[in-house]
Design a protein around this motif. Structure first.
Motif, PDB file in Angstrom:
ATOM      1  N   HIS A 209      10.931  -7.801 -11.778  1.00 31.73           N
ATOM      2  CA  HIS A 209      10.584  -7.134 -10.534  1.00 31.73           C
ATOM      3  C   HIS A 209      10.360  -5.657 -10.837  1.00 31.73           C
ATOM      4  O   HIS A 209      11.257  -4.824 -10.713  1.00 31.73           O
ATOM      5  CB  HIS A 209      11.695  -7.326  -9.499  1.00 31.73           C
ATOM      6  CG  HIS A 209      11.945  -8.765  -9.160  1.00 31.73           C
ATOM      7  ND1 HIS A 209      12.771  -9.154  -8.129  1.00 31.73           N
ATOM      8  CD2 HIS A 209      11.481  -9.930  -9.718  1.00 31.73           C
ATOM      9  CE1 HIS A 209      12.804 -10.492  -8.058  1.00 31.73           C
ATOM     10  NE2 HIS A 209      12.031 -10.971  -9.011  1.00 31.73           N
ATOM     11  N   GLY A 210       9.142  -5.345 -11.256  1.00 34.06           N
ATOM     12  CA  GLY A 210       8.829  -4.016 -11.756  1.00 34.06           C
ATOM     13  C   GLY A 210       9.025  -2.922 -10.721  1.00 34.06           C
ATOM     14  O   GLY A 210       8.575  -3.048  -9.579  1.00 34.06           O
ATOM     15  N   ILE A 211       9.658  -1.825 -11.140  1.00 37.61           N
ATOM     16  CA  ILE A 211       9.837  -0.686 -10.258  1.00 37.61           C
ATOM     17  C   ILE A 211       8.494   0.008 -10.026  1.00 37.61           C
ATOM     18  O   ILE A 211       8.163   0.395  -8.900  1.00 37.61           O
ATOM     19  CB  ILE A 211      10.866   0.296 -10.854  1.00 37.61           C
ATOM     20  CG1 ILE A 211      12.216  -0.423 -11.077  1.00 37.61           C
ATOM     21  CG2 ILE A 211      11.041   1.500  -9.937  1.00 37.61           C
ATOM     22  CD1 ILE A 211      12.763  -1.118  -9.855  1.00 37.61           C
ATOM     23  N   THR A 212       7.707   0.146 -11.095  1.00 32.05           N
ATOM     24  CA  THR A 212       6.374   0.718 -10.939  1.00 32.05           C
ATOM     25  C   THR A 212       5.502  -0.206 -10.103  1.00 32.05           C
ATOM     26  O   THR A 212       4.703   0.253  -9.275  1.00 32.05           O
ATOM     27  CB  THR A 212       5.739   0.975 -12.314  1.00 32.05           C
ATOM     28  OG1 THR A 212       6.642   1.757 -13.107  1.00 32.05           O
ATOM     29  CG2 THR A 212       4.416   1.713 -12.187  1.00 32.05           C
ATOM     30  N   ARG A 213       5.657  -1.516 -10.302  1.00 29.76           N
ATOM     31  CA  ARG A 213       4.923  -2.506  -9.496  1.00 29.76           C
ATOM     32  C   ARG A 213       5.167  -2.269  -8.015  1.00 29.76           C
ATOM     33  O   ARG A 213       4.223  -2.209  -7.213  1.00 29.76           O
ATOM     34  CB  ARG A 213       5.369  -3.921  -9.885  1.00 29.76           C
ATOM     35  CG  ARG A 213       4.780  -5.046  -9.032  1.00 29.76           C
ATOM     36  CD  ARG A 213       5.507  -6.359  -9.323  1.00 29.76           C
ATOM     37  NE  ARG A 213       4.930  -7.489  -8.613  1.00 29.76           N
ATOM     38  CZ  ARG A 213       5.186  -7.800  -7.324  1.00 29.76           C
ATOM     39  NH1 ARG A 213       6.004  -7.034  -6.609  1.00 29.76           N
ATOM     40  NH2 ARG A 213       4.618  -8.852  -6.772  1.00 29.76           N
ATOM     41  N   ALA A 214       6.434  -2.150  -7.627  1.00 27.19           N
ATOM     42  CA  ALA A 214       6.776  -1.966  -6.216  1.00 27.19           C
ATOM     43  C   ALA A 214       6.149  -0.697  -5.657  1.00 27.19           C
ATOM     44  O   ALA A 214       5.599  -0.691  -4.548  1.00 27.19           O
ATOM     45  CB  ALA A 214       8.294  -1.935  -6.048  1.00 27.19           C
ATOM     46  N   ALA A 215       6.211   0.384  -6.433  1.00 30.72           N
ATOM     47  CA  ALA A 215       5.653   1.658  -5.965  1.00 30.72           C
ATOM     48  C   ALA A 215       4.133   1.582  -5.838  1.00 30.72           C
ATOM     49  O   ALA A 215       3.556   2.032  -4.835  1.00 30.72           O
ATOM     50  CB  ALA A 215       6.053   2.774  -6.925  1.00 30.72           C
ATOM     51  N   VAL A 216       3.475   1.006  -6.840  1.00 32.64           N
ATOM     52  CA  VAL A 216       2.014   0.921  -6.825  1.00 32.64           C
ATOM     53  C   VAL A 216       1.534   0.067  -5.657  1.00 32.64           C
ATOM     54  O   VAL A 216       0.569   0.430  -4.955  1.00 32.64           O
ATOM     55  CB  VAL A 216       1.486   0.371  -8.170  1.00 32.64           C
ATOM     56  CG1 VAL A 216       0.017  -0.036  -8.055  1.00 32.64           C
ATOM     57  CG2 VAL A 216       1.663   1.414  -9.270  1.00 32.64           C
ATOM     58  N   LEU A 217       2.183  -1.057  -5.404  1.00 33.58           N
ATOM     59  CA  LEU A 217       1.765  -1.909  -4.289  1.00 33.58           C
ATOM     60  C   LEU A 217       2.005  -1.206  -2.953  1.00 33.58           C
ATOM     61  O   LEU A 217       1.208  -1.345  -2.015  1.00 33.58           O
ATOM     62  CB  LEU A 217       2.501  -3.250  -4.334  1.00 33.58           C
ATOM     63  CG  LEU A 217       2.153  -4.166  -5.510  1.00 33.58           C
ATOM     64  CD1 LEU A 217       2.865  -5.509  -5.367  1.00 33.58           C
ATOM     65  CD2 LEU A 217       0.643  -4.379  -5.639  1.00 33.58           C
ATOM     66  N   ARG A 218       3.089  -0.451  -2.867  1.00 35.95           N
ATOM     67  CA  ARG A 218       3.342   0.315  -1.635  1.00 35.95           C
ATOM     68  C   ARG A 218       2.253   1.365  -1.421  1.00 35.95           C
ATOM     69  O   ARG A 218       1.712   1.490  -0.312  1.00 35.95           O
ATOM     70  CB  ARG A 218       4.710   0.990  -1.710  1.00 35.95           C
ATOM     71  CG  ARG A 218       5.079   1.745  -0.429  1.00 35.95           C
ATOM     72  CD  ARG A 218       6.482   2.295  -0.464  1.00 35.95           C
ATOM     73  NE  ARG A 218       6.608   3.478  -1.321  1.00 35.95           N
ATOM     74  CZ  ARG A 218       7.191   3.492  -2.506  1.00 35.95           C
ATOM     75  NH1 ARG A 218       7.703   2.375  -3.011  1.00 35.95           N
ATOM     76  NH2 ARG A 218       7.277   4.604  -3.202  1.00 35.95           N
ATOM     77  N   PHE A 219       1.916   2.086  -2.481  1.00 30.50           N
ATOM     78  CA  PHE A 219       0.865   3.103  -2.365  1.00 30.50           C
ATOM     79  C   PHE A 219      -0.484   2.460  -2.034  1.00 30.50           C
ATOM     80  O   PHE A 219      -1.268   3.020  -1.264  1.00 30.50           O
ATOM     81  CB  PHE A 219       0.764   3.914  -3.651  1.00 30.50           C
ATOM     82  CG  PHE A 219       1.991   4.726  -3.977  1.00 30.50           C
ATOM     83  CD1 PHE A 219       2.762   5.279  -2.969  1.00 30.50           C
ATOM     84  CD2 PHE A 219       2.378   4.941  -5.298  1.00 30.50           C
ATOM     85  CE1 PHE A 219       3.905   6.034  -3.263  1.00 30.50           C
ATOM     86  CE2 PHE A 219       3.495   5.687  -5.597  1.00 30.50           C
ATOM     87  CZ  PHE A 219       4.269   6.237  -4.577  1.00 30.50           C
TER      88      PHE A 219
END
Length: 288
Positions: A209-219
């Motif tokens: 569950h990538g931290i960068t993944r979560a941020a990028v999808l939110r952005f």
């Protein structure tokens, strides 16, 4: 060569003086978890997300939390200061500790404290990576990892083998495939873009569950981009308009070739390029 200062079980020491026991379970059993937090402009990127995932990984393995999150933040910041890191990473590893002897049975947490190690890596030019301007090439390989990839453990042998398979094939990385669908990259989450829709595998035990993944999808959603979280195949990826990966150390990295097939125009596309710009911009604003 400049000697780094590293952190080992409460002490800041020169890297050559850093020691752990030969009986440490991280060394003997890969019984440990880790996190990597990027540093830009001397500040930590998305530390809160990494700290939250660390807590989850420890909980899933029934391991003790060795320090409260404010203390871990202080340690990260002190290592960044001591080593003069402007762009780079801070690596944190926690293991179940070093009992008196090797045993498959977990040691008693009352008598065996966790091992805590942190070190920095200086990476000048991390945000202005040449690879991001030309894109990377990936190959596909069978996913042969254990089933709990949602826990960020130090069991990294197969991902390392995957990196070497890619290198031998003249590529930069490998995307792993299970039951016909892409899971993720060797050290990153995988994405394709088709008809202006960002597609990436849904969360589950099959991927980190990538931290960068979560941020990028939110952005992406905040920028009114369409996102689908679902499985996709290598064949579908090869027909995509764009592809990219995300991780703490690569941010948003365009992919321009998969198994020899050129993706889109064979150069970083507008969506991945814009997502990288947004991610770096917003992450710098929120850095600690």
């Amino acid at each position: 060569m400049i000697m780094r200062t590293v952190y080992v079980n409460g002490d800041y020491v020169p890297e050559n003086d850093a020691k752990i026991s030969v009986f440490d379970r991280g060394f003997l059993m890969a019984d440990g978890v880790y996190e990597v937090t990027s540093v830009l402009d001397g500040k930590l990127i998305d530390f809160a997300g990494h700290a939250k995932r660390l807590e989850r990984s420890l909980s899933e393995l029934n391991m003790q939390q060795p320090a409260c999150l404010p203390d871990l933040l202080d340690i990260h910041r002190e290592l960044v200061r001591l080593n003069g890191v402007e762009e780079g990473m801070v690596y944190l590893q926690i293991t179940r500790g070093a009992p008196d002897d090797r045993d498959f049975v977990f040691p008693d947490p009352e008598t065996t404290e966790p091992t805590v190690v942190l070190f920095t890596q200086n990476k000048p030019g991390l945000a202005d990576s040449p690879a991001a301007k030309k894109g990377i090439k990936v190959i596909s390989i069978e996913d042969q990892r254990w089933a709990r990839r949602d826990i960020k453990t130090v069991q990294l042998l197969f991902p390392s083998m995957g990196k070497m398979m890619a290198k031998a094939a003249g590529a930069d990385d490998a995307w792993m495939v299970e039951d016909g669908a892409v899971t993720e990259g060797t050290s990153n989450n995988a994405y394709i873009i088709k008809n202006n829709t960002i597609i990436t595998r849904h969360l589950g035990s099959e991927i980190l569950h990538g931290i960068t993944r979560a941020a990028v999808l939110r952005f992406a959603r905040e920028a009114q981009m369409k996102v689908e979280e679902r499985s996709f195949t290598i064949a579908e990826a090869q027909e995509a308009d764009e592809a990219f990966i995300t991780s703490a150390s690569t941010f948003v990295m365009p992919v321009v070739e998969i198994d020899g097939a050129t993706i889109g125009a064979g150069a970083p596309g507008p969506v991945a390029t814009r997502l990288r710009e947004i991610y770096l911009d917003e992450s710098r604003k929120a850095a600690v």
